[in-house]
Each structure stands twice: as C-alpha cells, then as structure tokens.
Design a protein around this motif. Structure first.
Motif, PDB file in Angstrom:
ATOM      1  N   ASP A  48      -6.312 -25.995 -29.023  1.00 17.29           N
ATOM      2  CA  ASP A  48      -6.548 -27.001 -27.986  1.00 17.29           C
ATOM      3  C   ASP A  48      -6.496 -28.424 -28.534  1.00 17.29           C
ATOM      4  OD1 ASP A  48      -6.988 -24.974 -26.119  1.00 17.29           O
ATOM      5  OD2 ASP A  48      -9.164 -25.039 -26.360  1.00 17.29           O
ATOM      6  N   VAL A  49      -6.911 -28.628 -29.764  1.00 13.99           N
ATOM      7  CA  VAL A  49      -7.027 -29.981 -30.313  1.00 13.99           C
ATOM      8  C   VAL A  49      -5.937 -30.336 -31.320  1.00 13.99           C
ATOM      9  CG1 VAL A  49      -9.519 -30.029 -29.931  1.00 13.99           C
ATOM     10  CG2 VAL A  49      -8.633 -29.316 -32.145  1.00 13.99           C
ATOM     11  N   LYS A  50      -5.055 -29.418 -31.627  1.00 15.66           N
ATOM     12  CA  LYS A  50      -4.095 -29.669 -32.705  1.00 15.66           C
ATOM     13  C   LYS A  50      -3.142 -30.826 -32.421  1.00 15.66           C
ATOM     14  CE  LYS A  50      -0.249 -26.697 -31.663  1.00 15.66           C
ATOM     15  NZ  LYS A  50       0.749 -25.842 -32.168  1.00 15.66           N
ATOM     16  N   ASP A 103      -3.957 -33.540 -30.610  1.00 17.42           N
ATOM     17  CA  ASP A 103      -4.745 -34.730 -30.307  1.00 17.42           C
ATOM     18  C   ASP A 103      -5.180 -35.387 -31.615  1.00 17.42           C
ATOM     19  OD1 ASP A 103      -6.441 -36.685 -29.378  1.00 17.42           O
ATOM     20  OD2 ASP A 103      -7.865 -35.307 -28.429  1.00 17.42           O
ATOM     21  N   LEU A 135     -17.437 -33.800 -35.562  1.00 12.56           N
ATOM     22  CA  LEU A 135     -17.343 -34.412 -34.245  1.00 12.56           C
ATOM     23  C   LEU A 135     -18.380 -35.515 -34.092  1.00 12.56           C
ATOM     24  CD1 LEU A 135     -16.994 -31.283 -31.911  1.00 12.56           C
ATOM     25  CD2 LEU A 135     -15.179 -32.752 -32.805  1.00 12.56           C
ATOM     26  N   LEU A 183     -15.918 -26.358 -32.947  1.00 11.39           N
ATOM     27  CA  LEU A 183     -15.260 -26.495 -31.648  1.00 11.39           C
ATOM     28  C   LEU A 183     -15.812 -25.513 -30.615  1.00 11.39           C
ATOM     29  CD1 LEU A 183     -11.617 -27.101 -32.869  1.00 11.39           C
ATOM     30  CD2 LEU A 183     -13.143 -28.764 -31.786  1.00 11.39           C
ATOM     31  N   LYS A 212      -6.987 -37.851 -32.180  1.00 10.67           N
ATOM     32  CA  LYS A 212      -8.367 -38.338 -32.148  1.00 10.67           C
ATOM     33  C   LYS A 212      -9.314 -37.253 -31.629  1.00 10.67           C
ATOM     34  CE  LYS A 212      -7.293 -43.167 -31.858  1.00 10.67           C
ATOM     35  NZ  LYS A 212      -7.649 -44.440 -31.270  1.00 10.67           N
ATOM     36  N   TRP A 213      -9.018 -36.007 -31.965  1.00  6.16           N
ATOM     37  CA  TRP A 213      -9.796 -34.878 -31.458  1.00  6.16           C
ATOM     38  C   TRP A 213     -11.270 -34.993 -31.824  1.00  6.16           C
ATOM     39  CZ3 TRP A 213     -12.369 -31.732 -34.875  1.00  6.16           C
ATOM     40  CH2 TRP A 213     -11.986 -31.840 -36.208  1.00  6.16           C
ATOM     41  N   TYR A 214     -11.561 -35.546 -32.988  1.00  8.87           N
ATOM     42  CA  TYR A 214     -12.949 -35.650 -33.456  1.00  8.87           C
ATOM     43  C   TYR A 214     -13.716 -36.741 -32.714  1.00  8.87           C
ATOM     44  CZ  TYR A 214     -10.513 -39.181 -36.157  1.00  8.87           C
ATOM     45  OH  TYR A 214      -9.716 -40.229 -36.519  1.00  8.87           O
ATOM     46  N   LYS A 256     -13.766 -25.481 -27.102  1.00  5.24           N
ATOM     47  CA  LYS A 256     -12.364 -25.708 -27.482  1.00  5.24           C
ATOM     48  C   LYS A 256     -11.973 -24.778 -28.625  1.00  5.24           C
ATOM     49  CE  LYS A 256     -11.855 -29.546 -24.994  1.00  5.24           C
ATOM     50  NZ  LYS A 256     -10.863 -30.507 -24.723  1.00  5.24           N
ATOM     51  N   ASN A 272     -12.719 -37.546 -29.317  1.00  2.54           N
ATOM     52  CA  ASN A 272     -12.622 -37.153 -27.912  1.00  2.54           C
ATOM     53  C   ASN A 272     -13.517 -35.971 -27.554  1.00  2.54           C
ATOM     54  OD1 ASN A 272     -10.742 -39.179 -27.527  1.00  2.54           O
ATOM     55  ND2 ASN A 272      -9.016 -37.835 -27.932  1.00  2.54           N
ATOM     56  N   ASN A 273     -14.096 -35.330 -28.527  1.00  4.99           N
ATOM     57  CA  ASN A 273     -15.013 -34.205 -28.312  1.00  4.99           C
ATOM     58  C   ASN A 273     -16.332 -34.561 -28.984  1.00  4.99           C
ATOM     59  OD1 ASN A 273     -13.146 -32.015 -27.154  1.00  4.99           O
ATOM     60  ND2 ASN A 273     -12.036 -32.772 -28.925  1.00  4.99           N
TER      61      ASN A 273
END
Length: 92
Positions: free
Chosen positions: A35-37, A39, A88, A26, A41-43, A31, A45-46
C-alpha cells in the motif's frame, strides 16, 4: 483495525526482520508494504498514537533481542536507529 496473519517467530531472521518490523508498524494503521511502496512520504502520511508507538517499540525491541541475541540496551539502540529512519509520525 484490520488484522494480518502473524508470521511465526522462527521465520523471522536477520535477513527479513526489517521488513517484518515495518509491516508490524503498518498493521497499526491498517496498511501493508504494498500500500505504501509508491508513496515517498508514507512515513508522514500515516500516523500512530503514542500508545501504538509504545506497543510497537516494545515488540520491536523484543524481536531484535531475540533475533540478534542482544541485550535490552543494545536492542533499544538498534530500535532507535530503525525508528529514526522508518518510524511513523506520532499523532494523538
């Protein structure tokens, strides 16, 4: 790119290596885990570039080798499983 404090290598153990490797990944996109916890679909969206992904892979394999005392081949296999679950997306 925003830089985050580095954790001393001696502080990285079998108990916290996954969190450390995720945070390192990250770092490339500026990030944090916080910041991504929230979300799911964090993997997706980044994204990282191929060059960043190659650097991250090399770093991860070195850390996995050191922490688990694995050969390069064993660490590479472990990294591929880790990357499959938590890596990611790549976008150049």
């Amino acid at each position: 790119m925003k830089r985050f404090p580095k954790r001393k290598r001696s502080e990285i153990t079998k108990h916290n290596i996954a969190e450390h490797l995720l945070q390192k990944q990250l770092d490339y996109v500026g990030k944090t885990l916080a910041d991504v916890k929230d979300d799911p679909k964090w993997y997706l969206n980044n994204t990282m570039t191929q060059k960043q992904d190659n650097e991250w892979k090399e770093y991860c394999i070195d850390e996995i080798k050191r922490v688990y005392n694995f050969t390069w081949q064993q660490a590479s296999v472990e990294f591929e499983w880790f990357n499959l679950g938590y890596g990611l997306s790549i976008k150049d």
